[in-house]
Write a protein that holds these residues in place. Structure first.
Motif, short mmCIF file in Angstrom:
data_model
loop_
_atom_site.label_atom_id
_atom_site.label_comp_id
_atom_site.label_asym_id
_atom_site.label_seq_id
_atom_site.Cartn_x
_atom_site.Cartn_y
_atom_site.Cartn_z
N ALA A 92 44.42 40.03 46.30
CA ALA A 92 43.49 40.89 46.70
C ALA A 92 42.18 40.34 46.14
O ALA A 92 42.35 39.92 44.89
CB ALA A 92 43.69 42.18 46.16
N ARG A 93 41.11 40.55 46.87
CA ARG A 93 39.79 39.83 46.25
C ARG A 93 38.80 40.94 46.37
O ARG A 93 38.40 40.93 47.62
CB ARG A 93 39.27 38.53 46.95
CG ARG A 93 40.36 37.43 46.43
CD ARG A 93 39.78 35.93 46.82
NE ARG A 93 40.75 35.06 46.67
CZ ARG A 93 40.70 33.83 46.96
NH1 ARG A 93 39.77 33.41 47.63
NH2 ARG A 93 41.63 32.94 46.44
N PRO A 94 37.87 41.41 45.55
CA PRO A 94 36.92 42.30 45.90
C PRO A 94 35.74 41.51 46.16
O PRO A 94 35.39 40.53 45.52
CB PRO A 94 36.80 43.19 44.81
CG PRO A 94 37.39 42.25 43.43
CD PRO A 94 38.39 41.51 44.19
N ARG A 148 31.49 42.19 47.01
CA ARG A 148 30.26 43.51 47.45
C ARG A 148 29.93 43.04 49.03
O ARG A 148 29.61 42.05 49.28
CB ARG A 148 28.97 43.19 46.32
CG ARG A 148 29.45 43.48 44.91
CD ARG A 148 29.70 44.94 44.73
NE ARG A 148 28.66 45.64 45.01
CZ ARG A 148 28.70 46.87 45.22
NH1 ARG A 148 29.45 47.50 44.97
NH2 ARG A 148 27.66 47.69 45.51
N TYR A 150 40.69 43.93 55.61
CA TYR A 150 39.43 44.08 54.89
C TYR A 150 39.18 45.54 54.59
O TYR A 150 39.15 46.42 55.58
CB TYR A 150 38.31 43.55 55.84
CG TYR A 150 38.49 42.08 56.29
CD1 TYR A 150 37.86 41.29 55.54
CD2 TYR A 150 39.27 41.79 57.43
CE1 TYR A 150 37.83 39.78 55.93
CE2 TYR A 150 39.58 40.60 57.81
CZ TYR A 150 38.63 39.36 56.96
OH TYR A 150 38.82 38.21 57.27
N ASP A 151 39.23 46.03 53.46
CA ASP A 151 39.42 47.39 52.92
C ASP A 151 37.85 47.75 52.11
O ASP A 151 37.89 47.28 51.20
CB ASP A 151 40.58 47.52 51.90
CG ASP A 151 40.81 49.18 51.78
OD1 ASP A 151 40.14 49.89 52.29
OD2 ASP A 151 41.75 49.33 50.90
N TYR A 152 36.96 48.59 53.12
CA TYR A 152 35.77 48.76 52.70
C TYR A 152 35.81 50.08 51.89
O TYR A 152 36.48 51.12 52.68
CB TYR A 152 35.08 49.05 53.98
CG TYR A 152 34.68 47.44 54.60
CD1 TYR A 152 33.74 46.90 54.16
CD2 TYR A 152 35.53 47.26 55.61
CE1 TYR A 152 33.23 45.71 54.88
CE2 TYR A 152 35.16 45.99 56.21
CZ TYR A 152 34.16 45.14 55.89
OH TYR A 152 34.00 44.03 56.50
N ASP A 153 35.36 50.33 51.01
CA ASP A 153 35.28 51.68 50.15
C ASP A 153 34.26 52.60 50.47
O ASP A 153 34.26 53.62 50.17
CB ASP A 153 35.26 51.22 48.43
CG ASP A 153 34.18 50.93 47.94
OD1 ASP A 153 33.05 50.62 48.57
OD2 ASP A 153 33.95 50.68 46.62
N THR A 211 31.85 48.05 48.22
CA THR A 211 32.95 47.06 47.76
C THR A 211 33.97 47.13 48.88
O THR A 211 34.48 47.96 49.31
CB THR A 211 33.50 47.61 46.56
OG1 THR A 211 32.40 47.49 45.37
CG2 THR A 211 34.52 46.25 46.06
N TYR A 222 28.06 39.92 52.87
CA TYR A 222 29.03 39.68 51.79
C TYR A 222 28.24 39.05 50.57
O TYR A 222 27.58 38.02 50.95
CB TYR A 222 30.48 38.89 52.12
CG TYR A 222 31.19 39.73 53.22
CD1 TYR A 222 31.19 41.11 53.33
CD2 TYR A 222 32.21 38.99 53.86
CE1 TYR A 222 32.22 41.84 54.30
CE2 TYR A 222 33.18 39.61 54.77
CZ TYR A 222 32.75 40.80 54.86
OH TYR A 222 33.82 41.50 56.04
N ARG A 245 42.56 41.70 51.64
CA ARG A 245 43.87 41.54 51.21
C ARG A 245 44.98 40.86 52.08
O ARG A 245 44.54 40.98 53.22
CB ARG A 245 44.62 43.12 51.21
CG ARG A 245 44.13 44.06 49.96
CD ARG A 245 44.56 45.24 50.00
NE ARG A 245 44.56 46.20 49.02
CZ ARG A 245 43.33 46.63 48.30
NH1 ARG A 245 42.14 46.30 48.84
NH2 ARG A 245 43.28 47.56 47.38
N THR A 253 37.63 44.96 49.63
CA THR A 253 38.73 44.02 49.10
C THR A 253 39.54 43.50 50.24
O THR A 253 39.88 44.17 51.22
CB THR A 253 39.52 44.89 48.57
OG1 THR A 253 38.81 45.74 47.28
CG2 THR A 253 40.65 44.21 47.61
#
Length: 136
Positions: free
Chosen positions: A73-75, A77, A57-60, A64, A88, A68, A66
């Protein structure tokens, strides 16, 4: 014995001061280390290996996230509610999933998701707790 250790950890987390998290606090990549499931008095804990639960789980840091897994990969919000809940959100603004943030530190994230009861009737308690750590 592993359940006792998890219970002590949960009690310790529950006795800590109120969690206050912002979107930017979650910035970075997180992986699930273990999952604890509670269903009407029955508990199950499992360490996450290379299976369906092994998602990054890649939090920006700005709303957002993403998900993986392997080449996919699925973005999605996300938003923080009152500093202690994570949601989410879909493209239309509908809530896809809601979590309670039980603990947060730079090296640890603990989320609880309430789930639907398995049977009809009252007095049922079903939830899942996921323990996350940063991807190294």
């Amino acid at each position: 014995m592993p359940y006792f250790l998890l219970l002590v950890t949960l009690l310790f987390v529950g006795c800590q001061s109120k969690v206050r998290v912002t979107e930017s606090d979650l910035k970075g990549a997180w992986k699930t280390d273990s999952i604890y499931r509670y269903t009407n008095g029955f508990a199950e804990r499992k360490a996450v290996q290379y299976d369906a639960d092994n998602i990054v789980y890649d939090y920006d840091g700005s709303g957002t996230m993403t998900m993986r897994k392997e080449a996919e990969a699925r973005p999605v919000r996300y938003r923080i509610i009152n500093g202690d809940s994570l949601q989410y959100v879909g493209k239309s603004g509908t809530v896809l999933s809601s979590f309670r943030i039980l603990a947060f530190e730079p090296g640890k994230l603990v989320l609880r998701k309430m789930q639907e009861p398995l049977f009809s009737g009252k007095n049922q308690l079903v939830y899942e707790i996921r323990l996350f750590s940063p991807v190294k």
